[in-house]
Design an enzyme around this catalytic site. Structure first.
Site, PDB file in Angstrom:
ATOM      1  CD  GLU A 277      27.415  -6.187   0.190  1.00 58.18           C
ATOM      2  OE1 GLU A 277      28.178  -5.230   0.303  1.00 58.18           O
ATOM      3  OE2 GLU A 277      26.477  -6.387   0.990  1.00 58.18           O
ATOM      4  CG  HIS A 298      11.171  12.080 -19.934  1.00 57.10           C
ATOM      5  ND1 HIS A 298      10.533  12.812 -20.892  1.00 57.10           N
ATOM      6  CD2 HIS A 298      10.213  11.311 -19.342  1.00 57.10           C
ATOM      7  CE1 HIS A 298       9.237  12.524 -20.880  1.00 57.10           C
ATOM      8  NE2 HIS A 298       9.016  11.614 -19.946  1.00 57.10           N
ATOM      9  CE  LYS A 414      32.979  -2.754   5.699  1.00 51.85           C
ATOM     10  NZ  LYS A 414      32.187  -3.571   6.622  1.00 51.85           N
TER      11      LYS A 414
HETATM   12  O1  PA5 Z   1      25.320  -6.781   3.607  1.00 53.44           O
HETATM   13  C1  PA5 Z   1      26.313  -6.580   4.268  1.00 53.44           C
HETATM   14  O2  PA5 Z   1      26.746  -7.451   5.051  1.00 53.44           O
HETATM   15  C2  PA5 Z   1      27.064  -5.259   4.239  1.00 53.44           C
HETATM   16  O3  PA5 Z   1      26.510  -4.383   3.317  1.00 53.44           O
HETATM   17  C3  PA5 Z   1      27.032  -4.605   5.606  1.00 53.44           C
HETATM   18  O4  PA5 Z   1      25.702  -4.435   6.007  1.00 53.44           O
HETATM   19  C4  PA5 Z   1      27.753  -3.259   5.599  1.00 53.44           C
HETATM   20  O5  PA5 Z   1      29.073  -3.421   5.153  1.00 53.44           O
HETATM   21  C5  PA5 Z   1      27.753  -2.628   6.986  1.00 53.44           C
HETATM   22  O6  PA5 Z   1      28.383  -3.459   7.894  1.00 53.44           O
HETATM   23  P1  PA5 Z   1      28.179  -3.300   9.445  1.00 53.44           P
HETATM   24  O7  PA5 Z   1      26.757  -3.550   9.764  1.00 53.44           O
HETATM   25  O8  PA5 Z   1      29.088  -4.312  10.055  1.00 53.44           O
HETATM   26  O9  PA5 Z   1      28.590  -1.890   9.817  1.00 53.44           O
END
Ligand code: PA5
Length: 426
Positions: A277, A298, A414
């Site tokens: 990410e 495996h 989203k």
């Molecule tokens: O690393 C990140 O920012 C994302 O993976 C968020 O943690 C994830 O989308 C969840 O978001 P939130 O904590 O706003 O529900």
């Protein structure tokens, strides 16, 4: 607590010759907070300057809950659950002795999974930690609704009030409003720390306290890493440089994080989110994948050994000291012919597999291997490794020229979901 070994990487000289000026430039960008996304660098000093009063309060709430419950439901997705789960499994193992079990919900929209958790906890005492920085994410939002109702129906509003904790932004978002309106205890995710860098904030610390994990030791480990990685000459930066050389100079597309311990599997999932990410944007980034050996020898081991070349390299976590070790019993008849192994422990055989596989993959298969030696798998080690990889990730992202702290691609799906589900305003 982590020691890096490049002797099977095939790029030792490239790493040695990498521009010191470039490294100094990136180091300064991090330390002086002058790079892209610099408003999300709060995690850099958090292991030292975390809110001590809030930490004390978390301990009190967690200790009280530990007396009452069998299960803590950790509601969250992405950075709001992966860190806690990675730490919990790495430190306690997959079948811990401790009375309190952590179960993760809101990380999926699977109806079957969610209903099965509901059935599993039917006769158990449980509490809920609802974790979301934005407070508006659909997956944890709908899961929380189901389990909040279940708790209130089962125990009544007063008990439920003391069994629900929200971890979210200090002021913004639906979760904060809901928690305030219902009188739920809230703990704060700092503005300047994003989800995947938040494991040492209440996002990770609160559930881990309820699990009985020694979070003081975890902070000690993170502080140690913070100090070890302050100077330019550090191994986390070298790891980032190696990744950059593989990706930008040698054309590799993927990195596989390898461990030899099943309890490290979620740690590799946390790592995949951290790097995937943070770096996968602007048409750039190594695709982070993971395997657990010898299990996956495996299956995917065949591909790594003999499949498409110059696509992936391996980074191998070599845990020197297992949490527990096991002997192999000898038998008089030796019908299975395994008595020859009874002078060795399971861990010794696992360590032998590691040596043999690195040789097979790097020498015979020509797949580069970076080795990361981990001392052990306890709370201090998680703290050290968690901080180590976060610092490496920031350095690696800036080397690549991306903003390591945003995730615009995640927002696309989203938004699409909000539109398709006809959320008001979309
Ligand atoms: O690393 C990140 O920012 C994302 O993976 C968020 O943690 C994830 O989308 C969840 O978001 P939130 O904590 O706003 O529900």
């Amino acid at each position: 607590m982590i020691s890096i070994n490049f002797s099977n990487s095939k790029i030792e000289n490239d790493i040695k010759n990498f521009s010191k000026e470039k490294m100094k430039e990136i180091h300064d960008v991090i330390e002086n907070k002058t790079g892209l996304g610099n408003e999300f660098l709060g995690w850099l000093t958090w292991p030292e300057d975390f809110n001590k009063d809030e930490y004390q309060k978390m301990k009190e709430v967690a200790n009280k809950l530990r007396q009452e419950i069998d299960v803590l439901l950790v509601v969250g997705i992405g950075g709001s659950y992966l860190g806690a789960r990675a730490a919990d499994e790495m430190i306690r193992g997959l079948y811990p002795n401790d009375k309190v079990e952590l179960i993760y919900i809101g990380n999926t929209i699977s109806s079957t999974y969610t209903k099965q958790v509901l059935d599993y906890i039917a006769d158990k005492e449980f509490a809920i930690a609802n974790i979301s920085k934005s407070g508006t994410t659909t997956e944890p939002g709908i899961a929380f609704r189901v389990f909040e109702k279940h708790l209130i129906d089962k125990k009544g509003k007063e008990v439920a009030k003391n069994r629900i904790v929200a971890v979210t932004d200090k002021a913004r978002g639906a979760l904060k409003q809901l928690a305030d309106a219902e009188g739920y205890q809230t703990f704060t995710i700092p503005d300047d720390i994003g989800g995947r860098f938040s494991v040492f904030t209440p996002v990770g610390i609160f559930p881990l306290l309820v699990a009985g994990i020694d979070t003081d030791a975890m902070f000690r480990g993170a502080q140690k890493a913070l100090n070890d990685l302050k100077s330019l000459d550090n191994q986390a930066y070298q790891y980032a440089v190696a990744r950059y050389i593989f990706h930008e100079q040698k054309g590799y597309k993927a990195e596989t994080l390898v461990s030899y311990e099943l309890q490290m599997q979620m740690f590799t999932e946390w790592w995949k989110q951290l790097f995937g990410e943070s770096e996968g944007k602007d048409g750039k980034g190594l695709f982070p994948t993971s395997v657990v050996f010898s299990t996956d020898l495996h299956s995917l081991g065949q591909f790594i050994q003999e499949g498409t070349k110059n696509v992936l390299f391996e980074t191998v976590i070599d845990v020197k000291n297992p949490t527990v070790d096991l002997n192999i019993p000898s038998t008089e008849e030796d019908l299975d012919g395994l008595n020859y192994l009874t002078t060795k422990t399971f861990h010794e055989i696992n360590a032998t597999a590691l040596v043999g596989v690195i040789d097979a993959h790097s020498n015979t298969g020509n797949v580069p291997n970076i080795i990361l030696e981990f001392d052990k798998m306890d709370a201090e080690m998680f703290g050290y490794a968690g901080y180590w990889f976060m610092k490496a990730c920031a350095f690696s992202g800036y080397l690549l020229g991306v903003n390591p702290f945003n995730q615009p691609g995640v927002e696309v799906y989203k938004e699409n979901m909000f539109k398709l589900l006809k959320k008001p305003g979309y």
